[in-house]
Design an enzyme around this catalytic site. Structure first.
Site, PDB file in Angstrom:
ATOM      1  CG  HIS A 119      17.388  -8.985  14.578  1.00 27.33           C
ATOM      2  ND1 HIS A 119      18.279  -9.606  13.758  1.00 27.33           N
ATOM      3  CD2 HIS A 119      17.421  -7.678  14.251  1.00 27.33           C
ATOM      4  CE1 HIS A 119      18.848  -8.708  12.979  1.00 27.33           C
ATOM      5  NE2 HIS A 119      18.335  -7.532  13.245  1.00 27.33           N
ATOM      6  CG  ASP A 163      -5.704  -0.102   4.001  1.00 32.30           C
ATOM      7  OD1 ASP A 163      -6.337  -1.139   3.700  1.00 32.30           O
ATOM      8  OD2 ASP A 163      -4.999   0.512   3.165  1.00 32.30           O
ATOM      9  NE  ARG A 198      -3.620  -4.590  -5.179  1.00 29.35           N
ATOM     10  CZ  ARG A 198      -4.537  -5.022  -6.010  1.00 29.35           C
ATOM     11  NH1 ARG A 198      -4.466  -4.714  -7.296  1.00 29.35           N
ATOM     12  NH2 ARG A 198      -5.525  -5.755  -5.581  1.00 29.35           N
ATOM     13  CE1 TYR A 233      -2.239   1.640  -3.673  1.00 28.73           C
ATOM     14  CE2 TYR A 233      -3.693   3.544  -3.772  1.00 28.73           C
ATOM     15  CZ  TYR A 233      -3.191   2.398  -4.353  1.00 28.73           C
ATOM     16  OH  TYR A 233      -3.621   2.017  -5.590  1.00 28.73           O
ATOM     17  CG  ASN A 236      -2.184  -1.680   3.594  1.00 24.71           C
ATOM     18  OD1 ASN A 236      -3.017  -1.956   4.432  1.00 24.71           O
ATOM     19  ND2 ASN A 236      -2.488  -1.516   2.311  1.00 24.71           N
TER      20      ASN A 236
END
Length: 147
Positions: free
Chosen positions: A22, A30, A112, A134, A136
């Site tokens: 947890h 990417d 970022r 982008y 990810n």
């Protein structure tokens, strides 16, 4: 092979998903993401030849999102002034809405470098061959609750 488990799951990926507890996080990265750099204190799983959407969809079938935090899904925000196509986010939103009763409310976008800082803390990073920019995603694991 296992019944009911996506054939995308390598033994290593399945092991890591089971080991995570947890609030642990996992990055699905990417092809441009510095996976080895960000994952040097965790586990890097190479999934070359696969894209983020197919892995995200498979993982969401077995991976509970953290029900005790407001935003257990993080995307890397587009850098201001960058006109990169982020239509992949729409795909993610559809997948997450299908898998999560809270829908897209569980998604946040991180600047970022803030995303990189969170990625460095991840239990594991999955390195894909995804070509979308982008693309990810960071997922925070929740608990499997009794039904």
């Amino acid at each position: 092979m296992l019944k009911g488990i996506s054939p995308l799951f390598s033994p290593q990926l399945l092991k890591v998903l089971c080991e995570m507890g947890h609030s642990d996080t996992i990055v699905i990265a990417d092809g441009n993401f510095p996976a080895e750099t960000m994952g040097k204190d965790g586990i890097v799983i190479r999934m070359d030849g696969h894209g983020v959407p197919e892995l995200l969809e498979a993982i969401l079938q077995v991976f509970p999102l953290d029900q005790y935090v407001e935003k257990p899904v993080s995307l890397m925000e587009r850098v201001p002034g960058d006109n990169a196509d982020v239509s992949i986010w729409k795909t993610y939103e559809e997948m997450i809405s299908k898998a999560e009763k809270r829908g897209t409310d569980v998604i946040q976008k991180l600047e970022r470098f803030a995303f990189y800082e969170e990625a460095k803390k991840a239990y594991a990073v999955i390195a894909t061959s995804e070509t979308s920019q982008y693309a990810n995603v960071i997922l925070q694991k929740g608990c499997v609750l009794p039904e």
